[in-house]
Design a protein around this motif. Sequence first.
Motif, PDB file in Angstrom:
ATOM      1  N   GLU A 206      53.239 106.268  53.627  1.00 21.64           N
ATOM      2  CA  GLU A 206      54.028 107.106  52.730  1.00 21.64           C
ATOM      3  C   GLU A 206      54.488 108.389  53.410  1.00 21.64           C
ATOM      4  N   TRP A 207      54.808 108.249  54.700  1.00 20.58           N
ATOM      5  CA  TRP A 207      55.409 109.368  55.421  1.00 20.58           C
ATOM      6  C   TRP A 207      56.896 109.446  55.123  1.00 20.58           C
ATOM      7  N   VAL A 208      57.483 108.310  54.798  1.00 19.12           N
ATOM      8  CA  VAL A 208      58.879 108.265  54.368  1.00 19.12           C
ATOM      9  C   VAL A 208      58.969 107.416  53.100  1.00 19.12           C
ATOM     10  N   ARG A 215      70.561 103.101  51.859  1.00 12.95           N
ATOM     11  CA  ARG A 215      69.964 103.156  53.186  1.00 12.95           C
ATOM     12  C   ARG A 215      69.246 104.477  53.432  1.00 12.95           C
ATOM     13  N   GLU A 216      69.430 105.424  52.548  1.00 17.31           N
ATOM     14  CA  GLU A 216      68.834 106.740  52.722  1.00 17.31           C
ATOM     15  C   GLU A 216      67.312 106.661  52.755  1.00 17.31           C
ATOM     16  N   VAL A 217      66.700 107.441  53.655  1.00 16.44           N
ATOM     17  CA  VAL A 217      65.254 107.545  53.754  1.00 16.44           C
ATOM     18  C   VAL A 217      64.875 109.018  53.635  1.00 16.44           C
ATOM     19  N   ASN A 218      63.909 109.314  52.782  1.00 13.73           N
ATOM     20  CA  ASN A 218      63.439 110.687  52.595  1.00 13.73           C
ATOM     21  C   ASN A 218      62.067 110.857  53.228  1.00 13.73           C
ATOM     22  N   VAL A 219      61.873 111.965  53.936  1.00 12.12           N
ATOM     23  CA  VAL A 219      60.582 112.276  54.543  1.00 12.12           C
ATOM     24  C   VAL A 219      59.743 113.034  53.522  1.00 12.12           C
ATOM     25  N   THR A 220      58.536 112.581  53.289  1.00  2.85           N
ATOM     26  CA  THR A 220      57.645 113.218  52.322  1.00  2.85           C
ATOM     27  C   THR A 220      56.972 114.447  52.962  1.00  2.85           C
ATOM     28  N   ASP A 221      56.330 115.251  52.149  1.00  3.13           N
ATOM     29  CA  ASP A 221      55.595 116.409  52.673  1.00  3.13           C
ATOM     30  C   ASP A 221      54.506 115.949  53.640  1.00  3.13           C
ATOM     31  N   ARG A 222      53.818 114.868  53.264  1.00  2.00           N
ATOM     32  CA  ARG A 222      52.790 114.298  54.135  1.00  2.00           C
ATOM     33  C   ARG A 222      53.416 113.831  55.451  1.00  2.00           C
ATOM     34  N   GLY A 223      54.610 113.249  55.346  1.00  2.00           N
ATOM     35  CA  GLY A 223      55.288 112.753  56.529  1.00  2.00           C
ATOM     36  C   GLY A 223      55.719 113.864  57.465  1.00  2.00           C
TER      37      GLY A 223
END
Length: 234
Positions: A206-208, A215-223
Amino acid sequence: MKRLKTERDSEPDDSLEKSMAQVASALSDPSRVSILCALMDGRAWTATELSAVADIAASTTSGHLSRLLSNGLIICLTQGRHRYYSLAGHHIAGLLENLMGISMHTFKSPVPRTPAYLRYARTCYDHLAGELAVNIYEFMLQDKWLEADGTALTPDGKSHFQNLGAVLNSRPRRKSCCPCLDWSERRFHLGGDAGSALMTLFLQKEWVARTPGYREVNVTDRGRTALRRLFSLD
């Protein structure tokens, strides 16, 4: 789930030149290109979903899908009464990425028109693309995770992947590792089985997070914390 045969499966005797012309013709329609770009997220879509993405009627979508199927660009999978369409493989995704790069080429300094969120992080079939992926690739080269030409992981690179928990296929059916030209950054990101393994790891940890249907990918706070630590990213 079973795969439907395409016309290409039953016509092995076509000349190379004719086949190339047919594929180029299949790519010449904007609606078919919209369908292929939607399938670049690596997932299987229904005809109804693809008609909405391409903004065309369902009857028109059926004809376009048949054209793409007959030229081996997509495959159709049946599950019960439902049919799902996906790209025929990572090689088709690579073809589309390269075509995007060529289409944006200009003799003047290019002005990026790709939305910022897609330029930063997106999927390229089953691996990560965009500015984030390019920066990770550059780090891997500099830190000797990759051979100088990017076509293989070094012993240290394999060890790093193992320590991260990225599972590499011992007998991949494609290139185990390869540089993939990023069409928005005009530099390379990591493709092949290694790129797929890294993307799978990022999702599992769950880093992204993927945006459903895009196609969009979001980076999480953890990531952000993990990627900064592992790849020296700002």
